[in-house]
Design a protein around this motif. Structure first.
Motif, mmCIF file in Angstrom:
data_model
loop_
_atom_site.group_PDB
_atom_site.id
_atom_site.type_symbol
_atom_site.label_atom_id
_atom_site.label_comp_id
_atom_site.label_asym_id
_atom_site.label_seq_id
_atom_site.Cartn_x
_atom_site.Cartn_y
_atom_site.Cartn_z
ATOM 1 N N LEU A 6 37.770 39.607 1.865
ATOM 2 C CA LEU A 6 36.454 39.668 2.500
ATOM 3 C C LEU A 6 35.393 40.105 1.499
ATOM 4 C CD1 LEU A 6 37.413 41.491 5.807
ATOM 5 C CD2 LEU A 6 37.136 39.041 5.446
ATOM 6 N N ASN A 7 34.200 39.537 1.606
ATOM 7 C CA ASN A 7 33.102 39.996 0.758
ATOM 8 C C ASN A 7 32.366 41.144 1.450
ATOM 9 O OD1 ASN A 7 31.238 38.912 2.573
ATOM 10 N ND2 ASN A 7 31.098 36.976 1.474
ATOM 11 N N ARG A 8 31.387 41.692 0.762
ATOM 12 C CA ARG A 8 30.666 42.861 1.262
ATOM 13 C C ARG A 8 29.972 42.588 2.596
ATOM 14 N NH1 ARG A 8 26.172 44.537 -2.629
ATOM 15 N NH2 ARG A 8 27.504 43.183 -3.825
ATOM 16 N N GLU A 9 29.353 41.409 2.716
ATOM 17 C CA GLU A 9 28.639 41.076 3.951
ATOM 18 C C GLU A 9 29.599 40.952 5.129
ATOM 19 O OE1 GLU A 9 25.532 40.529 6.416
ATOM 20 O OE2 GLU A 9 25.424 41.093 4.315
ATOM 21 N N GLN A 10 30.755 40.340 4.898
ATOM 22 C CA GLN A 10 31.741 40.217 5.969
ATOM 23 C C GLN A 10 32.240 41.590 6.407
ATOM 24 O OE1 GLN A 10 34.300 37.596 3.763
ATOM 25 N NE2 GLN A 10 33.716 35.816 4.998
ATOM 26 N N LYS A 11 32.440 42.493 5.450
ATOM 27 C CA LYS A 11 32.882 43.850 5.787
ATOM 28 C C LYS A 11 31.813 44.578 6.595
ATOM 29 C CE LYS A 11 35.957 44.367 1.843
ATOM 30 N NZ LYS A 11 36.189 45.061 0.572
ATOM 31 N N ARG A 12 30.529 44.388 6.219
ATOM 32 C CA ARG A 12 29.444 45.019 6.993
ATOM 33 C C ARG A 12 29.429 44.508 8.430
ATOM 34 N NH1 ARG A 12 25.196 43.826 2.709
ATOM 35 N NH2 ARG A 12 25.582 45.443 1.203
ATOM 36 N N GLN A 13 29.599 43.204 8.583
ATOM 37 C CA GLN A 13 29.597 42.628 9.927
ATOM 38 C C GLN A 13 30.779 43.149 10.741
ATOM 39 O OE1 GLN A 13 27.360 40.776 11.522
ATOM 40 N NE2 GLN A 13 26.034 40.970 9.741
ATOM 41 N N LEU A 14 31.944 43.226 10.132
ATOM 42 C CA LEU A 14 33.112 43.752 10.844
ATOM 43 C C LEU A 14 32.899 45.205 11.256
ATOM 44 C CD1 LEU A 14 36.029 42.165 8.805
ATOM 45 C CD2 LEU A 14 35.424 41.692 11.173
ATOM 46 N N LYS A 15 32.281 45.988 10.368
ATOM 47 C CA LYS A 15 32.011 47.389 10.706
ATOM 48 C C LYS A 15 31.001 47.483 11.849
ATOM 49 C CE LYS A 15 31.204 51.806 8.605
ATOM 50 N NZ LYS A 15 30.977 52.565 7.390
ATOM 51 N N LYS A 16 29.999 46.600 11.798
ATOM 52 C CA LYS A 16 28.987 46.583 12.854
ATOM 53 C C LYS A 16 29.608 46.215 14.201
ATOM 54 C CE LYS A 16 24.425 44.607 13.631
ATOM 55 N NZ LYS A 16 23.446 43.634 13.121
ATOM 56 N N MET A 17 30.592 45.290 14.184
ATOM 57 C CA MET A 17 31.253 44.877 15.419
ATOM 58 C C MET A 17 32.285 45.899 15.892
ATOM 59 S SD MET A 17 31.747 40.747 14.937
ATOM 60 C CE MET A 17 33.154 40.964 13.927
ATOM 61 N N GLY A 18 32.612 46.861 15.030
ATOM 62 C CA GLY A 18 33.585 47.881 15.425
ATOM 63 C C GLY A 18 35.003 47.530 15.040
ATOM 64 N N ALA A 19 35.201 46.522 14.187
ATOM 65 C CA ALA A 19 36.547 46.139 13.780
ATOM 66 C C ALA A 19 37.023 46.934 12.573
ATOM 67 C CB ALA A 19 36.586 44.647 13.462
ATOM 68 N N LEU A 20 36.114 47.650 11.894
ATOM 69 C CA LEU A 20 36.476 48.500 10.768
ATOM 70 C C LEU A 20 36.076 49.926 11.079
ATOM 71 C CD1 LEU A 20 35.278 46.422 7.669
ATOM 72 C CD2 LEU A 20 37.586 46.624 8.568
ATOM 73 N N ASP A 21 36.901 50.879 10.632
ATOM 74 C CA ASP A 21 36.525 52.276 10.815
ATOM 75 C C ASP A 21 35.686 52.724 9.620
ATOM 76 O OD1 ASP A 21 38.331 52.498 8.807
ATOM 77 O OD2 ASP A 21 39.801 53.668 9.919
ATOM 78 N N ASP A 22 35.375 54.036 9.541
ATOM 79 C CA ASP A 22 34.519 54.548 8.474
ATOM 80 C C ASP A 22 35.151 54.408 7.096
ATOM 81 O OD1 ASP A 22 32.539 55.182 10.245
ATOM 82 O OD2 ASP A 22 33.289 57.221 10.591
ATOM 83 N N GLN A 23 36.473 54.416 7.021
ATOM 84 C CA GLN A 23 37.151 54.269 5.736
ATOM 85 C C GLN A 23 37.305 52.804 5.336
ATOM 86 O OE1 GLN A 23 38.536 56.304 8.197
ATOM 87 N NE2 GLN A 23 37.586 58.124 7.291
ATOM 88 N N GLY A 24 36.909 51.873 6.169
ATOM 89 C CA GLY A 24 37.006 50.465 5.861
ATOM 90 C C GLY A 24 38.339 49.850 6.229
ATOM 91 N N LYS A 25 39.110 50.536 7.073
ATOM 92 C CA LYS A 25 40.402 50.001 7.498
ATOM 93 C C LYS A 25 40.237 49.289 8.827
ATOM 94 C CE LYS A 25 43.006 53.355 5.027
ATOM 95 N NZ LYS A 25 44.090 54.250 4.924
ATOM 96 N N MET A 26 41.045 48.245 8.989
ATOM 97 C CA MET A 26 40.971 47.463 10.220
ATOM 98 C C MET A 26 41.376 48.315 11.415
ATOM 99 S SD MET A 26 40.004 44.381 9.576
ATOM 100 C CE MET A 26 40.674 42.918 10.245
ATOM 101 N N GLN A 27 40.671 48.173 12.475
ATOM 102 C CA GLN A 27 41.033 48.820 13.731
ATOM 103 C C GLN A 27 40.766 47.841 14.845
ATOM 104 O OE1 GLN A 27 38.633 52.283 14.267
ATOM 105 N NE2 GLN A 27 36.870 51.154 14.964
ATOM 106 N N ARG A 28 41.408 48.078 15.915
ATOM 107 C CA ARG A 28 41.240 47.182 17.053
ATOM 108 C C ARG A 28 39.888 47.459 17.698
ATOM 109 N NH1 ARG A 28 45.442 45.085 21.341
ATOM 110 N NH2 ARG A 28 46.245 44.167 19.454
ATOM 111 N N ALA A 29 39.120 46.413 17.832
ATOM 112 C CA ALA A 29 37.795 46.558 18.439
ATOM 113 C C ALA A 29 37.962 46.800 19.935
ATOM 114 C CB ALA A 29 36.968 45.301 18.208
ATOM 115 N N PRO A 30 37.152 47.685 20.505
ATOM 116 C CA PRO A 30 37.262 47.915 21.944
ATOM 117 C C PRO A 30 36.870 46.668 22.708
ATOM 118 C CG PRO A 30 35.328 49.017 21.064
ATOM 119 C CD PRO A 30 36.084 48.459 19.902
ATOM 120 N N ARG A 31 37.568 46.453 23.801
ATOM 121 C CA ARG A 31 37.252 45.297 24.634
ATOM 122 C C ARG A 31 35.907 45.499 25.311
ATOM 123 N NH1 ARG A 31 42.101 42.440 27.611
ATOM 124 N NH2 ARG A 31 43.443 42.220 25.817
#
Length: 101
Positions: A6-31
């Motif tokens: 993933l590039n930086r922009e994709q990581k930002r979008q995933l974090k914004k959607m709640g799919a990444l935690d503060d450390q940048g690790k994948m987490q399950r997004a809340p339904r």
């Protein structure tokens, strides 16, 4: 797909959607919570809302209605004459073509 792909922009979008935690690790997004069904309105409330919306309508004035009606009548007459003329012409052509003489 790993995080390295993933590039930086994709990581930002995933974090914004709640799919990444503060450390940048994948987490399950809340339904997403299902939207609450809106309550139905009473017939009286519905009629009040319709009346309020109808007051907002810009109704045409009498001269506009007359002008538009004349345009519609002339258009109907022209198209009726056109279709009638074509029907008559094709009828005569078919009569000539299929006549036995």
């Amino acid at each position: 797909m790993s995080m390295d792909d993933l590039n930086r922009e994709q990581k930002r979008q995933l974090k914004k959607m709640g799919a990444l935690d503060d450390q940048g690790k994948m987490q399950r997004a809340p339904r997403p919570q299902p939207k609450k069904k809106q309550d139905r309105v009473t017939p009286a409330q519905y009629l009040r809302e319709v009346r309020d919306e109808m007051r907002k309508v810009a109704w045409p004035k009498r001269p506009e209605i007359i002008r538009y009606s004349i345009v519609v009548l002339i258009t109907v007459i022209v198209y009726t004459a056109l279709v009638g003329g074509l029907d008559y012409g094709f009828g005569k052509a078919a009569e000539w073509f299929y006549s036995t003489s």
